[in-house]
Design a protein around this motif. Structure first.
Motif, PDB file in Angstrom:
ATOM      1  N   TYR A 199      14.494  51.178  26.582  1.00 22.65           N
ATOM      2  CA  TYR A 199      15.652  50.871  25.716  1.00 22.65           C
ATOM      3  C   TYR A 199      15.594  49.464  25.153  1.00 22.65           C
ATOM      4  CZ  TYR A 199      18.394  49.242  29.928  1.00 22.65           C
ATOM      5  OH  TYR A 199      18.856  48.620  31.060  1.00 22.65           O
ATOM      6  N   ASP A 200      14.933  48.551  25.859  1.00 20.60           N
ATOM      7  CA  ASP A 200      14.759  47.209  25.294  1.00 20.60           C
ATOM      8  C   ASP A 200      13.942  47.249  24.001  1.00 20.60           C
ATOM      9  OD1 ASP A 200      16.240  45.904  27.159  1.00 20.60           O
ATOM     10  OD2 ASP A 200      14.553  45.057  28.271  1.00 20.60           O
ATOM     11  N   MET A 201      13.054  48.243  23.920  1.00 22.66           N
ATOM     12  CA  MET A 201      12.208  48.367  22.726  1.00 22.66           C
ATOM     13  C   MET A 201      12.836  49.288  21.674  1.00 22.66           C
ATOM     14  SD  MET A 201       9.687  46.425  23.379  1.00 22.66           S
ATOM     15  CE  MET A 201       8.728  46.804  21.927  1.00 22.66           C
ATOM     16  N   GLY A 202      14.027  49.777  21.952  1.00 27.43           N
ATOM     17  CA  GLY A 202      14.685  50.675  21.004  1.00 27.43           C
ATOM     18  C   GLY A 202      14.097  52.075  21.024  1.00 27.43           C
ATOM     19  N   ALA A 203      13.517  52.448  22.153  1.00 26.72           N
ATOM     20  CA  ALA A 203      12.911  53.782  22.245  1.00 26.72           C
ATOM     21  C   ALA A 203      13.875  54.735  22.951  1.00 26.72           C
ATOM     22  CB  ALA A 203      11.601  53.710  23.013  1.00 26.72           C
ATOM     23  N   VAL A 204      14.112  55.847  22.330  1.00 23.22           N
ATOM     24  CA  VAL A 204      14.973  56.860  22.936  1.00 23.22           C
ATOM     25  C   VAL A 204      14.156  58.141  23.131  1.00 23.22           C
ATOM     26  CG1 VAL A 204      15.881  57.626  20.682  1.00 23.22           C
ATOM     27  CG2 VAL A 204      17.178  58.095  22.760  1.00 23.22           C
ATOM     28  N   ILE A 205      14.384  58.786  24.247  1.00 24.32           N
ATOM     29  CA  ILE A 205      13.646  60.023  24.521  1.00 24.32           C
ATOM     30  C   ILE A 205      14.478  61.184  23.988  1.00 24.32           C
ATOM     31  CG2 ILE A 205      12.401  61.365  26.252  1.00 24.32           C
ATOM     32  CD1 ILE A 205      11.705  58.246  26.091  1.00 24.32           C
TER      33      ILE A 205
ATOM     34  N   ILE B  22      24.021  55.832  25.823  1.00 27.44           N
ATOM     35  CA  ILE B  22      24.504  54.804  26.747  1.00 27.44           C
ATOM     36  C   ILE B  22      23.404  54.552  27.765  1.00 27.44           C
ATOM     37  CG2 ILE B  22      26.165  54.306  28.571  1.00 27.44           C
ATOM     38  CD1 ILE B  22      28.223  55.842  27.034  1.00 27.44           C
ATOM     39  N   THR B  23      23.125  53.278  27.963  1.00 28.55           N
ATOM     40  CA  THR B  23      22.128  52.884  28.962  1.00 28.55           C
ATOM     41  C   THR B  23      22.862  52.182  30.105  1.00 28.55           C
ATOM     42  OG1 THR B  23      21.748  50.637  28.195  1.00 28.55           O
ATOM     43  CG2 THR B  23      20.580  52.386  27.007  1.00 28.55           C
ATOM     44  N   PRO B  24      22.182  51.837  31.189  1.00 30.11           N
ATOM     45  CA  PRO B  24      22.855  51.115  32.270  1.00 30.11           C
ATOM     46  C   PRO B  24      23.438  49.771  31.812  1.00 30.11           C
ATOM     47  CG  PRO B  24      20.794  52.017  33.047  1.00 30.11           C
ATOM     48  CD  PRO B  24      20.820  52.225  31.569  1.00 30.11           C
TER      49      PRO B  24
ATOM     50  N   ARG C 262      11.593  57.447  18.412  1.00 26.32           N
ATOM     51  CA  ARG C 262      12.013  58.694  19.065  1.00 26.32           C
ATOM     52  C   ARG C 262      10.786  59.277  19.764  1.00 26.32           C
ATOM     53  NH1 ARG C 262      16.633  60.937  16.712  1.00 26.32           N
ATOM     54  NH2 ARG C 262      15.844  63.081  16.835  1.00 26.32           N
ATOM     55  N   LEU C 263      10.931  59.518  21.065  1.00 24.82           N
ATOM     56  CA  LEU C 263       9.762  59.951  21.843  1.00 24.82           C
ATOM     57  C   LEU C 263      10.032  61.250  22.587  1.00 24.82           C
ATOM     58  CD1 LEU C 263       8.840  56.552  23.555  1.00 24.82           C
ATOM     59  CD2 LEU C 263       7.860  57.500  21.459  1.00 24.82           C
ATOM     60  N   VAL C 264       8.946  61.971  22.835  1.00 29.47           N
ATOM     61  CA  VAL C 264       8.979  63.094  23.777  1.00 29.47           C
ATOM     62  C   VAL C 264       8.162  62.669  24.994  1.00 29.47           C
ATOM     63  CG1 VAL C 264       8.141  65.462  24.178  1.00 29.47           C
ATOM     64  CG2 VAL C 264       9.329  64.908  22.049  1.00 29.47           C
ATOM     65  N   VAL C 265       8.707  62.913  26.194  1.00 26.16           N
ATOM     66  CA  VAL C 265       8.012  62.496  27.423  1.00 26.16           C
ATOM     67  C   VAL C 265       7.655  63.700  28.275  1.00 26.16           C
ATOM     68  CG1 VAL C 265       8.244  61.235  29.605  1.00 26.16           C
ATOM     69  CG2 VAL C 265       9.042  60.197  27.489  1.00 26.16           C
ATOM     70  N   GLU C 266       6.427  63.681  28.764  1.00 24.26           N
ATOM     71  CA  GLU C 266       5.939  64.710  29.698  1.00 24.26           C
ATOM     72  C   GLU C 266       5.807  64.067  31.083  1.00 24.26           C
ATOM     73  OE1 GLU C 266       4.843  67.763  30.436  1.00 24.26           O
ATOM     74  OE2 GLU C 266       3.283  67.374  31.916  1.00 24.26           O
ATOM     75  N   GLY C 267       6.290  64.774  32.084  1.00 24.34           N
ATOM     76  CA  GLY C 267       6.137  64.289  33.459  1.00 24.34           C
ATOM     77  C   GLY C 267       7.434  63.753  34.040  1.00 24.34           C
ATOM     78  N   PRO C 268       7.543  63.788  35.372  1.00 19.77           N
ATOM     79  CA  PRO C 268       8.751  63.272  36.016  1.00 19.77           C
ATOM     80  C   PRO C 268       8.835  61.759  35.884  1.00 19.77           C
ATOM     81  CG  PRO C 268       7.408  64.598  37.535  1.00 19.77           C
ATOM     82  CD  PRO C 268       6.575  64.326  36.332  1.00 19.77           C
ATOM     83  N   PRO C 269      10.031  61.202  36.068  1.00 20.16           N
ATOM     84  CA  PRO C 269      10.145  59.739  36.053  1.00 20.16           C
ATOM     85  C   PRO C 269       9.745  59.145  37.378  1.00 20.16           C
ATOM     86  CG  PRO C 269      12.316  60.710  36.344  1.00 20.16           C
ATOM     87  CD  PRO C 269      11.337  61.857  36.253  1.00 20.16           C
TER      88      PRO C 269
ATOM     89  N   ASP D 155      19.930  60.018  25.744  1.00 15.63           N
ATOM     90  CA  ASP D 155      18.517  59.932  26.104  1.00 15.63           C
ATOM     91  C   ASP D 155      18.211  61.172  26.961  1.00 15.63           C
ATOM     92  OD1 ASP D 155      16.161  57.560  26.580  1.00 15.63           O
ATOM     93  OD2 ASP D 155      16.179  59.299  27.929  1.00 15.63           O
ATOM     94  N   ALA D 156      17.297  61.987  26.476  1.00 15.47           N
ATOM     95  CA  ALA D 156      17.074  63.300  27.100  1.00 15.47           C
ATOM     96  C   ALA D 156      16.111  63.242  28.294  1.00 15.47           C
ATOM     97  CB  ALA D 156      16.532  64.269  26.059  1.00 15.47           C
ATOM     98  N   TYR D 157      15.796  62.053  28.730  1.00 16.87           N
ATOM     99  CA  TYR D 157      14.917  61.898  29.895  1.00 16.87           C
ATOM    100  C   TYR D 157      15.647  61.075  30.958  1.00 16.87           C
ATOM    101  CZ  TYR D 157      10.445  60.733  32.334  1.00 16.87           C
ATOM    102  OH  TYR D 157       9.417  60.571  33.225  1.00 16.87           O
ATOM    103  N   PHE D 158      15.870  59.812  30.646  1.00 19.68           N
ATOM    104  CA  PHE D 158      16.468  58.927  31.649  1.00 19.68           C
ATOM    105  C   PHE D 158      17.919  59.313  31.947  1.00 19.68           C
ATOM    106  CE2 PHE D 158      12.947  56.418  29.890  1.00 19.68           C
ATOM    107  CZ  PHE D 158      12.271  56.151  31.074  1.00 19.68           C
TER     108      PHE D 158
END
Lengths: 416, 429
Positions: free
Chosen positions: B293-299, B261-263, B273-280, B217-220
Motif C-alpha cells: 500500500y505504500d507503493m499504491g498497489a492494490v490487489i 482501507i489499510t491498517p 492493480r495486481l493479481v496475487v497467487e499464493g498464501p500471504p 484489497d482482495a488479498y490482504f
C-alpha cells in the motif's frame, strides 16, 4: 541351510531360465545399464518391433503395471535423472525448496529423453508429483497425461470401485493410441507375470536376509530397477537367474549389522550412497527403494472374470505400508517394526530425500514409536544429484559400531 | 511508533463471531458439544453444524499464532520432537501449540477433538497432519473423506459418486455415532440455503474490485473477508448478515470513490492493480501489506481467497442436491484444481479486473500451492504479456520472512510497472 531351500516352499525355477543363463557378471552389468539408461533404449527398441505398441511412463511410488501390459504397452518407471543428468532448465520450473525429482523429470522431458513415450502416469504420492502432472499437461508432453488418484477409502465397494474407474480411464487413453481392447484373459495373463515377478523379488530378499553377502546391495538395486525399464518377461528371466545364482554358497560373510532402509521410495539416492551404507558396516536386508515393484504383498487373483476388481482389491487389502497411503487403521510404525523383526535386523536407517513431504512428515511418527519399541535408528537426508556423502558414511559407520558395541543395550540408552 | 489499526464495522462483527466460537469451544466439555477438528479447504461446515458440533481449524490457529508472534516458539518445540525443518510450518506450529498446552488465539484452551474430520482436499499434507494428530489424540475418531483431484480439469460423475458414497456410508454414520445426533437432511438443506446466500454475497464483494479505484484489497483484506465463510459460519444467518453489512460498506466506498482501507487508513492513490497467487506470510503480515500500500498497489484478485471455495465461476451449494453439492464443493476448492485450471482462473482475473501485473508469493512450506508456480508464471506472462513478479516467504515461520529481500524485489517490480505505464502512455500519445 542348503541350496534349494527357498524353492521347496515356493515356486520352482523354469527350466528355460536355468538352461539359458548368461554369465552372472554380464547379466548384472546389463541390469545396471538398463537401470540408469536415461534414454530408455530398451523401451524404444521394444516399441519399434511392432506398430501398435505403446510405451507408458509412470512415476513413483506404485502403479498397477499389469493393465499397461494387458493393453499391449510397456510400463516404464521414471525415477528422475539421478546424478547423471545436469539440471539446466528444470531449475527454472522449481524453487530451491522443492525436492529434486520434478526438476530432473522435466529436464528429461525438455531434453527429449521421453520422446518415444506415448503417455505419462503420475500416481498420487504428494502435491509435488501431482502438480508436475499439471505441468506435463500444460506443456502437452505425450499423447496423454494422467494423474492417478489412488483411493484413500479402503472399502472395496467404494474406494475399490473408484480405483477400477481410474484404471479404466487409463485403458481408454491407451485404446485411443493403439485401438487395443483389453480382455479379462489378457489382464489375467499380465497378473500372472507380475505375480511371478513379485514372488521372485521376495525370494531374493529372503535369501539375502540370511546371506546378504551373496548379492551386493547395489547389484540388487540394479536388478530391481532394471525391471522398471524392460518387459516383465525379460525381467522375470533375469530374476530367476539371480535366484539360482544366490542359492549357491558364494561370498564371504563380513562383520556387518543387518539394517532396514526406509524413506527413499520416490526420489532415489545416488548409487554411491546406496553402496556407502553397506561399505560403512551394514547389510541392507530390506529397503523401499523400488517400493512400487513390491507394493502388493502376495499374489493378485489371476482367475477372475473381473481382473480390475482383483487388482483393486489387492491394493486395498494387500498393500505394503506407504507414506502416501492413509494409515489410521493400520499404523505404519508397527508395520515397519514387523519388517525389522521379520528380517532380524538390528536397526533402521531412515533415508529421506530433501524436502520430501511424505517421508519427512512420517519421521516423527516412526521415531517416537521406535524410541518406545527400542528399535535403533538413524536418519539423514539426501538428494538424487548429490554424490558427496562422507558425513553420511561416517554417521552410518558410527551407527553400525554402536550396535556392535552395545548389542544388548536398549536403544534409548544408546541415544540418551 | 505504530499507528492504530483502523477497523471497519464488519471487522468488529467478525471479531464477535469468532470470539463467540472460541467461547463456546472453551466450555464444550461442560455443554457436551462435540468438537470436530477439520481443515478449511473442503470443509464440511454444513455437515458439522447439522450434527451440532463445534469446528476447530488447526491451520487457522496456526496463522493466528503467527500473527500474535507465537509461532516461532511452537515451531521450535515441534522441531525438538523430530519434525523436519523442511515441512509445512502450519503442522509444526499446531503440533507445538498442542505440546505447549493447546492455548488458542484468544488465550483460551482449545478442547481436545472428539472427531478428526479429514476432508482430504487439495493438500497432501492434511492427510499426514491428521495421521500425526491421531497419534496425539488416540481417543478421537478419525473420519476421512477422500476428495479426488480435478486432474482432467473437470468433475466426472464417477468422482461425485465416489464422494457421495463416502459421505453416506462412512462420514455421516460416524458423525452420528460420535455426536449422538441423527442425520437430518431437512436441517442440512436449510443450512445449505444459507450457505448459498453467503456465497452469492462474497462473490459480489470480490467482484467490486472491477471499480476504479478498487474499494477493497482482495488479498490482504480479502483474508479477513473469507474468515466467516471458511471457518464454520457458512450456513448461518450470522454469516449472511456479516456479508450483507460488508457489501453495504463497500458500496458506500464505491459511491464515495474511495480506495481500500489499510491498517493505516484509507489508501490514497491506486497506482497499480495486481493479481496475487499464493498464501500471504502471516508472521509479518502488516509489514508485508505495507510494502504494497505504500507503493499504491492494490490487489484486485487473489487465488488464496479461493482456497475455501471457488464461487466466482458460478458454482453454489444446492439445497436440492445436499450431498452431491457437498462433494462438488470439496472438489472445487482452488488447490484441488489442476495447473492448467489455475492458470486459466488467474488469467481470467488479470483480464477481468484489468490488472497491471501478476505477483507470486511462493511459500516455502506449501507445496500444494508452490510446486508448479514458476511454470504457471511463465505461461501467464507469455499468454497475457503482463509483467510478473516473484517473491518468497513462508506461512508461519518467521525465519523465512526476509523483509529487505522482499521489499527490494517488490520495489524493482514496481519500477518495472511504472516504466511500462510511462511507455504505454507515450505510445498512446
Amino acid at each position: 541351510m542348503g541350496k534349494g531351500h527357498f524353492y521347496t516352499t515356493r515356486s520352482t525355477l523354469s527350466q528355460e531360465a536355468v538352461t539359458s543363463m548368461k554369465d552372472i557378471d554380464t547379466l548384472l552389468q546389463d541390469c545396471k545399464e538398463h537401470a540408469f539408461d536415461l534414454h530408455f533404449s530398451r523401451a524404444k527398441e521394444w516399441k519399434a518391433e511392432k506398430p501398435d505398441r505403446v510405451v507408458v511412463g509412470y512415476l513413483p511410488i506404485y502403479f498397477p503395471r499389469e493393465i499397461i501390459h494387458a493393453a499391449g504397452g510397456l510400463p516404464v518407471g521414471i525415477f528422475g535423472g539421478g546424478d547423471q543428468k545436469q539440471i539446466v532448465k528444470g531449475d527454472a520450473y522449481y524453487q530451491s525448496y522443492i525436492c529434486h525429482i520434478p526438476r530432473s523429470v522435466i529436464e528429461l522431458a525438455l531434453d527429449k529423453h521421453l520422446e518415444h513415450f506415448d503417455g505419462f502416469i503420475f500416481p498420487s504420492i504428494c502435491d509435488v508429483i501431482r502438480n508436475l502432472s499439471g505441468i506435463f499437461k500444460q506443456k502437452k508432453i505425450g499423447k496423454f497425461v494422467k494423474y492417478m488418484d489412488f483411493p484413500q477409502n479402503f472399502l472395496p465397494e467404494i474406494g475399490g470401485v473408484f480405483y477400477q474407474q481410474e484404471m479404466q480411464h487409463i485403458l481408454q487413453y491407451i485404446k485411443a493410441v493403439n485401438g487395443r481392447e483389453v480382455t479379462p484373459e489378457r489382464l489375467n495373463q499380465a497378473i500372472r507375470l507380475y505375480n511371478r515377478n513379485r514372488e521372485l523379488i521376495e525370494i531374493i530378499y529372503d535369501i539375502r536376509q540370511q546371506y546378504p553377502w551373496r548379492l551386493r546391495i547395489e547389484d540388487l538395486y540394479h536388478v530391481l530397477r532394471a525391471g522398471t525399464a524392460i518387459p516383465v518377461e525379460e525381467h522375470n528371466a533375469i530374476l530367476e537367474q539371480v535366484c539360482t545364482y544366490i542359492q549357491q554358497d558364494i561370498g564371504t560373510p563380513q562383520d556387518k549389522v543387518k539394517v532396514v532402509v526406509s524413506g527413499a521410495f520416490c526420489e532415489q539416492p545416488s548409487l554411491g550412497l546406496i553402496k556407502a551404507i553397506e561399505e560403512a558396516g551394514c547389510y541392507v536386508v530390506d529397503d523401499d527403494y523400488m517400493l512400487g515393484s513390491r507394493m502388493i504383498l502376495g499374489d493378485i487373483d489371476d482367475s477372475t472374470d473381473n481382473p480390475l476388481e482383483a487388482i483393486a482389491n489387492a491394493y486395498i487389502r494387500q498393500s505394503q505400508y506407504s507414506s502416501s497411503i492413509f494409515d489410521i487403521d493400520n499404523p505404519k510404525e508397527y508395520r515397519l517394526a514387523k519388517i525389522v523383526e521379520k528380517r532380524d535386523a538390528a536397526g533402521v536407517i531412515f533415508a529421506s530425500a530433501s524436502f520430501c513431504d511424505p517421508s519427512l512428515l512420517d519421521a516423527p511418527i516412526f521415531q517416537n514409536a521406535f524410541n518406545k519399541l527400542g528399535i535403533r535408528y538413524i536418519a539423514f537426508q539426501f538428494s538424487e544429484n548429490i554424490n558427496q556423502f562422507k558425513v553420511i558414511k561416517e554417521q552410518v559407520g558410527a551407527f553400525s559400531d554402536s550396535i556392535k558395541l552395545w548389542e544388548d543395550e536398549p536403544a534409548e540408552a544408546i541415544y540418551s | 511508533m505504530t499507528k492504530e489499526v483502523q477497523k471497519e464495522k464488519s471487522m468488529m462483527l467478525q471479531k464477535e463471531m469468532i470470539e463467540g466460537l472460541f467461547n463456546e469451544l472453551s466450555i464444550a466439555k461442560e455443554t457436551g458439544k462435540k468438537v470436530c477438528y477439520t481443515f478449511v479447504p473442503g470443509n464440511l461446515s454444513e455437515l458439522i453444524r447439522t450434527f451440532d458440533m463445534l469446528p476447530v481449524y488447526p491451520e487457522i490457529n496456526a496463522l493466528q499464532s503467527a500473527m500474535r508472534k507465537k509461532s516461532a516458539g511452537y515451531i521450535r518445540e515441534a522441531e525438538r520432537h523430530a519434525h523436519s525443518e523442511d515441512v509445512c510450518t502450519y503442522v509444526k506450529c499446531d503440533v507445538g501449540m498442542m505440546m505447549k498446552g493447546n492455548i488458542g488465539p484468544t488465550g483460551q484452551k482449545i478442547p481436545e477433538p472428539d472427531i478428526l474430520l479429514l476432508s482430504y482436499t487439495g493438500c497432501f499434507t492434511f492427510m499426514k497432519w491428521f495421521e500425526t494428530l491421531k497419534r496425539e489424540y488416540p481417543n478421537a475418531k478419525v473420519v476421512m473423506i477422500h476428495t479426488p483431484y480435478q486432474e482432467d480439469g473437470r468433475i466426472t460423475p464417477e468422482m461425485r459418486n465416489y464422494m457421495v458414497q463416502q459421505l453416506k456410508e462412512e462420514v455421516i454414520p460416524q458423525m452420528e455415532a460420535v455426536s449422538g445426533v441423527k442425520y437430518d437432511e431437512e436441517k442440512l438443506k436449510n443450512i445449505l440455503a444459507l450457505s448459498k446466500e453467503a456465497e452469492d454475497w462474497i462473490t459480489k464483494i470480490f467482484d467490486t474490485t472491477k471499480n476504479r479505484p478498487s474499494p477493497i484489497d482482495a488479498y490482504f483484506a480479502g483474508v479477513y473477508y473469507i474468515g466467516p465463510i471458511n471457518i464454520g459460519f457458512r450456513g448461518t444467518q450470522e454469516a449472511v448478515d456479516y456479508y450483507k453489512a460488508l457489501y453495504d460498506e463497500i458500496q458506500e466506498r464505491i459511491r464515495q470513490g474511495l480506495g481500500p482501507i489499510t491498517p493505516e487508513g484509507e489508501m490514497k492513490e491506486e497506482k497499480y492493480r495486481l493479481v496475487v497467487e499464493g498464501p500471504p506470510n502471516w508472521t509479518n503480515f502488516r509489514e508485508f501489506w505495507k510494502i504494497f500500500y505504500d507503493m499504491g498497489a492494490v490487489i484486485v484478485a487473489s487465488s488464496y481467497t479461493k482456497v475455501g471455495g471457488v464461487y466466482d465461476l458460478g458454482w453454489r451449494h444446492d439445497p436440492q442436491r445436499p450431498l452431491e453439492s457437498l462433494a462438488e464443493y470439496c472438489m472445487n476448492c482452488y488447490t484441488n484444481l489442476n495447473i492448467p485450471q489455475r492458470i486459466d482462473l488467474l488469467s481470467k482475473y488479470i483480464r477481468e479486473y484489468e490488472a497491471d501485473g501478476y505477483v507470486t508469493n511462493s511459500i516455502k512450506s506449501c507445496n500444494s500451492f508452490s510446486a508448479g508456480q514458476l511454470g504457471m508464471m511463465r505461461e501467464i506472462e507469455d499468454r497475457l504479456e503482463v509483467p510478473v513478479g516473484f517473491i518468497e516467504s513462508d506461512l508461519v515461520d518467521p525465519r523465512y520472512f526476509s523483509y529487505s529481500n522482499i521489499k527490494n524485489r517488490l520495489e524493482s517490480y514496481f519500477q518495472m510497472l511504472e516504466q511500462r505505464k510511462t511507455l504505454q502512455a507515450t505510445e498512446n500519445v
